[in-house]
Scaffold this active site. Structure first.
Site, PDB file in Angstrom:
ATOM      1  N   TYR A 250     -12.252  -2.560  -3.348  1.00  0.00           N
ATOM      2  CA  TYR A 250     -12.800  -2.512  -1.986  1.00  0.00           C
ATOM      3  C   TYR A 250     -14.326  -2.435  -1.956  1.00  0.00           C
ATOM      4  CZ  TYR A 250      -8.197  -2.165   0.224  1.00  0.00           C
ATOM      5  OH  TYR A 250      -6.926  -2.438   0.689  1.00  0.00           O
TER       6      TYR A 250
ATOM      7  N   ASN B 166      -1.821  -0.410   7.150  1.00  0.00           N
ATOM      8  CA  ASN B 166      -1.235  -1.703   7.533  1.00  0.00           C
ATOM      9  C   ASN B 166      -0.340  -2.283   6.443  1.00  0.00           C
ATOM     10  OD1 ASN B 166      -3.217  -2.365   5.753  1.00  0.00           O
ATOM     11  ND2 ASN B 166      -4.359  -3.709   7.108  1.00  0.00           N
TER      12      ASN B 166
ATOM     13  N   LYS C 211       0.832  -1.202   0.000  1.00  0.00           N
ATOM     14  CA  LYS C 211       0.000   0.000   0.000  1.00  0.00           C
ATOM     15  C   LYS C 211       0.874   1.263   0.000  1.00  0.00           C
ATOM     16  CE  LYS C 211      -3.858  -2.359   2.315  1.00  0.00           C
ATOM     17  NZ  LYS C 211      -4.754  -2.383   3.512  1.00  0.00           N
TER      18      LYS C 211
ATOM     19  N   GLU D   8      -9.435 -10.209  -7.906  1.00  0.00           N
ATOM     20  CA  GLU D   8      -8.442  -9.137  -7.750  1.00  0.00           C
ATOM     21  C   GLU D   8      -7.323  -9.252  -8.791  1.00  0.00           C
ATOM     22  OE1 GLU D   8      -7.374  -9.508  -3.626  1.00  0.00           O
ATOM     23  OE2 GLU D   8      -9.293  -8.683  -2.938  1.00  0.00           O
TER      24      GLU D   8
END
Ligand code: IDP
Ligand code: MG
Length: 143
Positions: free
Chosen positions: A49, A107, A9, A121
């Site tokens: 998401y 995270n 991320k 995904e």
């Protein structure tokens, strides 16, 4: 063997954790079959998401994940236990989140949570498909 969509991320990229994170999957013995760096377009982030779109943290999550470059990867082998559970504060040391993360939103890494989400995904982030190759060391890694 399963292939998992894994994404470093924006916090992990900004903090300079890319090499360490890739190294953990590689030295454990997983096979890298997809790799790209991009700042996620809004429509990909929202599709990725979508299951969370009613949750209170959703808009902050979309803002975070589109805030800068991520490293999107596909790894063949068991990935989820290298990543650890969602909350970095309680994730076990030795996992990526346990070693690098202090919070639940920032995270550091994403990993698909099952076979169905993995195929969804992988298709979303790697529309041109994955790299088909044989890692010769697998003859040593797997009995
Ligand atoms: P996962 O990434 O371990 O599968 P999910 O529950 O699917 O966790 O949540 C997706 C992502 O949404 C998390 O990785 C985290 O970045 C963010 N998130 C989840 N729960 C919260 C929360 O309570 N507050 C803020 N962000 C959250
Ligand atoms: Mg999840």
């Amino acid at each position: 063997m399963q292939t998992t969509f894994v994404m470093i991320k924006p916090d992990g990229v900004q903090r300079g954790l890319v090499a360490d994170i890739i190294g953990r999957f590689e030295t454990k013995g997983l096979r890298l079959v997809g790799l790209r760096q991009l700042t996620p377009p809004l429509e990909i982030a929202e599709a990725h998401y979508e299951v969370h779109n009613e949750r209170p943290f959703y808009s902050g999550l979309i803002e975070f994940i589109t805030s800068g470059p991520v490293v999107a990867m596909a790894w063949t082998g068991v990935a989820r236990n290298i990543i650890g559970p969602t909350d970095g504060r309680t994730a076990a040391p030795g996992t990526i989140r346990g070693d690098f993360a202090m919070d639940i939103g920032h995270n550091v890494i994403h990993g698909s949570d099952g076979e169905d989400t993995a195929s969804f995904e992988l298709g979303l982030w790697f529309p041109d498909g994955l790299v088909d190759w044989t890692r010769d060391a697998e003859a040593q890694i797997y009995e």
